[in-house]
Design a protein around this motif. Sequence first.
Motif, PDB file in Angstrom:
ATOM      1  N   ASP A 381       0.568  16.559   0.277  1.00 42.05           N
ATOM      2  CA  ASP A 381       0.641  16.427  -1.183  1.00 42.05           C
ATOM      3  C   ASP A 381      -0.746  16.537  -1.813  1.00 42.05           C
ATOM      4  OD1 ASP A 381       3.368  16.116  -1.066  1.00 42.05           O
ATOM      5  OD2 ASP A 381       3.290  13.917  -1.019  1.00 42.05           O
ATOM      6  N   GLU A 382      -1.732  15.902  -1.193  1.00 40.74           N
ATOM      7  CA  GLU A 382      -3.076  15.929  -1.766  1.00 40.74           C
ATOM      8  C   GLU A 382      -3.699  17.317  -1.687  1.00 40.74           C
ATOM      9  OE1 GLU A 382      -4.773  13.512  -3.373  1.00 40.74           O
ATOM     10  OE2 GLU A 382      -2.885  12.406  -3.313  1.00 40.74           O
ATOM     11  N   LEU A 383      -3.502  18.003  -0.575  1.00 36.12           N
ATOM     12  CA  LEU A 383      -4.071  19.344  -0.446  1.00 36.12           C
ATOM     13  C   LEU A 383      -3.340  20.349  -1.333  1.00 36.12           C
ATOM     14  CD1 LEU A 383      -4.778  19.557   3.393  1.00 36.12           C
ATOM     15  CD2 LEU A 383      -6.432  19.311   1.541  1.00 36.12           C
ATOM     16  N   LYS A 387      -6.234  24.080  -5.710  1.00 32.98           N
ATOM     17  CA  LYS A 387      -5.900  25.501  -5.833  1.00 32.98           C
ATOM     18  C   LYS A 387      -7.172  26.282  -6.167  1.00 32.98           C
ATOM     19  CE  LYS A 387      -1.221  24.551  -7.535  1.00 32.98           C
ATOM     20  NZ  LYS A 387      -0.241  24.786  -8.601  1.00 32.98           N
ATOM     21  N   PRO A 388      -7.723  27.020  -5.206  1.00 35.45           N
ATOM     22  CA  PRO A 388      -7.363  27.041  -3.781  1.00 35.45           C
ATOM     23  C   PRO A 388      -8.084  25.928  -3.024  1.00 35.45           C
ATOM     24  CG  PRO A 388      -9.079  28.627  -4.180  1.00 35.45           C
ATOM     25  CD  PRO A 388      -8.782  27.989  -5.522  1.00 35.45           C
ATOM     26  N   ALA A 423      -0.180  26.897   3.763  1.00 38.43           N
ATOM     27  CA  ALA A 423      -1.134  27.710   4.522  1.00 38.43           C
ATOM     28  C   ALA A 423      -1.145  29.161   4.054  1.00 38.43           C
ATOM     29  CB  ALA A 423      -0.814  27.643   6.014  1.00 38.43           C
ATOM     30  N   TRP A 424      -0.016  29.654   3.564  1.00 42.71           N
ATOM     31  CA  TRP A 424       0.080  31.046   3.135  1.00 42.71           C
ATOM     32  C   TRP A 424      -0.076  31.207   1.626  1.00 42.71           C
ATOM     33  CZ3 TRP A 424       0.586  35.733   5.607  1.00 42.71           C
ATOM     34  CH2 TRP A 424       0.611  35.669   6.994  1.00 42.71           C
ATOM     35  N   ARG A 425      -0.518  30.182   0.956  1.00 43.02           N
ATOM     36  CA  ARG A 425      -0.756  30.282  -0.481  1.00 43.02           C
ATOM     37  C   ARG A 425      -2.183  30.755  -0.738  1.00 43.02           C
ATOM     38  NH1 ARG A 425      -0.745  24.837  -3.768  1.00 43.02           N
ATOM     39  NH2 ARG A 425      -2.887  24.851  -2.975  1.00 43.02           N
ATOM     40  N   GLY A 426      -2.299  31.895  -1.392  1.00 49.73           N
ATOM     41  CA  GLY A 426      -3.623  32.419  -1.712  1.00 49.73           C
ATOM     42  C   GLY A 426      -4.427  32.725  -0.472  1.00 49.73           C
ATOM     43  N   CYS A 427      -5.661  32.259  -0.480  1.00 50.75           N
ATOM     44  CA  CYS A 427      -6.571  32.485   0.640  1.00 50.75           C
ATOM     45  C   CYS A 427      -6.584  31.329   1.626  1.00 50.75           C
ATOM     46  CB  CYS A 427      -7.990  32.725   0.116  1.00 50.75           C
ATOM     47  SG  CYS A 427      -8.161  34.217  -0.879  1.00 50.75           S
ATOM     48  N   ASN A 428      -5.611  30.427   1.533  1.00 51.73           N
ATOM     49  CA  ASN A 428      -5.589  29.274   2.441  1.00 51.73           C
ATOM     50  C   ASN A 428      -5.383  29.676   3.890  1.00 51.73           C
ATOM     51  OD1 ASN A 428      -5.905  27.694   0.176  1.00 51.73           O
ATOM     52  ND2 ASN A 428      -3.779  27.044   0.087  1.00 51.73           N
TER      53      ASN A 428
END
Length: 671
Positions: A381-383, A387-388, A423-428
Amino acid sequence: MMPAHSLARRLTMTSASCPLWSQISRMHCNRLVKSQKLRYSATSSQRTEEPATDTRPTLEIPTRVHREPTSILRALADTVNYDPTFTSGMPLIDDPDMHQPSRHFAKMFVLSEASGKGVAEHMASTFSQYLQHDKSAPTVEAFTPKTLLAVDTEEALKERLDLDMVKDARSIYSNMIAEGKSISPEIKLQYLDALCRFNSKDEDYYKTMPEKYFFSEEQDHWRPIPEVTELFEELRSTHPQAYISMICGMCSYKNHREAHDLYLQGQEEGILFPIDVHNHILSGLVGLFSNIETIKEEVEKILVYLENNGIRPNLQTFNNILCQLKLLPPYTDRYSYSLKLLSEMRCCHIDPSPATYYHLLQMVYRTQHPRYSDLLSYTVDELSKQKPILVQDAEDNKYFLMAMAAARQTNDVDLAKRLYKLAWRGCNKALLGSELERYRFHNYYLLTLIASEPIDTIMEAYNDLVPRVYIPESKSWKALYEAIELYDGYQYVPQIYQDLKFYNSLPHNNQSTLLSKLLAPKHAKPEILQLLAEVADDMYNLSLSDLSPHNVNIMTADVYSNFIQLALNMDDVDKAYDWFMKYRSANHMKRNLEKSTSLVQLAEKLFTSEKYEETLTVLQALADLNFQEDITKITEKCSFPEDYKERVELLNPNSAQDSSRKNFRRQNTDL
């Protein structure tokens, strides 16, 4: 209206036959000509009265823009989207054979890569007259390395130090000292810092990082260098930067004891160290103190010192403390003390990084802590609020693998899905770590789904990962096969077969046998059975297309048995017997059949179809495989015609024993 001259011409032609008409036409023609002249004159007068305006667009010449030598290259680079996350997280999109499913494969891959580079360099140096390829072509002056100074001067020494060329710098420094040349204190400080950073490493260490990681036998330890000691003693009294270089260098090479002594000496001399020095000291507390109470006192002492001197702690300060606390035994109250540190970070307005949560998870991993699941959900939740997620620590890329392993251990499907989405959101996805760590992350995710989700959800995740991102290991394939059998998802078998064929995985780890079990379902629709029959035919043709030892192993005895069962399930006795004959022709597979179920059913089907010769052939195969009990059951159940009974009795072990006894009695009676 018709023009006057045209009308006059027509009237003139008409008036030739009548004088009166000729006179009238002349009068009318004169009136028309006068009216036309007045009209044209009025129009021309109106045009002359309007002012002349130019409606053409004006041409504005832009001012000259100053261009740098690399402006064209930058403009071309802007036309291409740059993705710093390694091909959008799809490392296998070009070459799936480059995947590294284990540490052993990663070591072999790195060794092969290093060997190939060495051979290429040797060939290029040996046949330099033929191999004259210039890597930098076309040459761009702005990117061409400048020629280094070849003299032993202070400028040449600084030039080498700026490029981290420690070997050349040491040579130049030694020559200058031998010749008695003077060197400024600033250059000496830079030279001391370089020697402390590259203490037991050469300058090519980071160029061959993978080889060093896998094949280096010596660990990185602080190596005493006479030049370092001499420079430090010379500069310590006048330049506090010498303390910083020595302490940071010693801590980097695990020499925390001497670094802590220098740290205390610097504080006694009144040196105000920056936050980086305190962070290095905090990174080796467990090596200095083994008692958690002593570590707490040292941590609080350093934090109070920072507050009193107006030095603001940063993220690395708290991460180093947490990293040391996780090394303590689990029976200590390290976890509760870590939560207090987390609250202190909030008070300092410092947002935790993935490495912070990674250290917390390691404290409770495999300890069955009662708040384990709550901690996992809290970290996600915290991570998710960031964004990002920015990379701020060297161990930030270890969080996702640790959290996914924890979700796999607790079988928390919702948490696994949230982690995968995050993990697959943006450049994560750049935080997934190395190739091996990304592989393990996706493997844990797929295994978690297989354990709890229906087959449609599993295959949806499978399609997202395979083959561009991840190739399942043998354990994952087996779990996927079991899920297909459990949920009757046989419609996905052709897709899985194509993936295995694409990876050339069928000959390995008994994959062809495991997959062939899915080709013989007991209850399936006719259209599904037809698709499975096409898979069986293609698998057999694949084994014939390449007679290498690997492809020969595709068609095992159990594979043939499952193909026979598939044909029987389709009520195609001829096809089943055809598979049986192919199995008989494979001499190296004759005696490797584990179960006789398919052959027994085939014999019964052939007998029902009154194909007695084919039935005896199958019974002979059962006799060769030592399935005598099955032969007895078939012969007792089936009544063969008189022409075949003698041959059947020879195959039946009980009948054969009775006949041998009768012959023995007849011979004794004759005697």
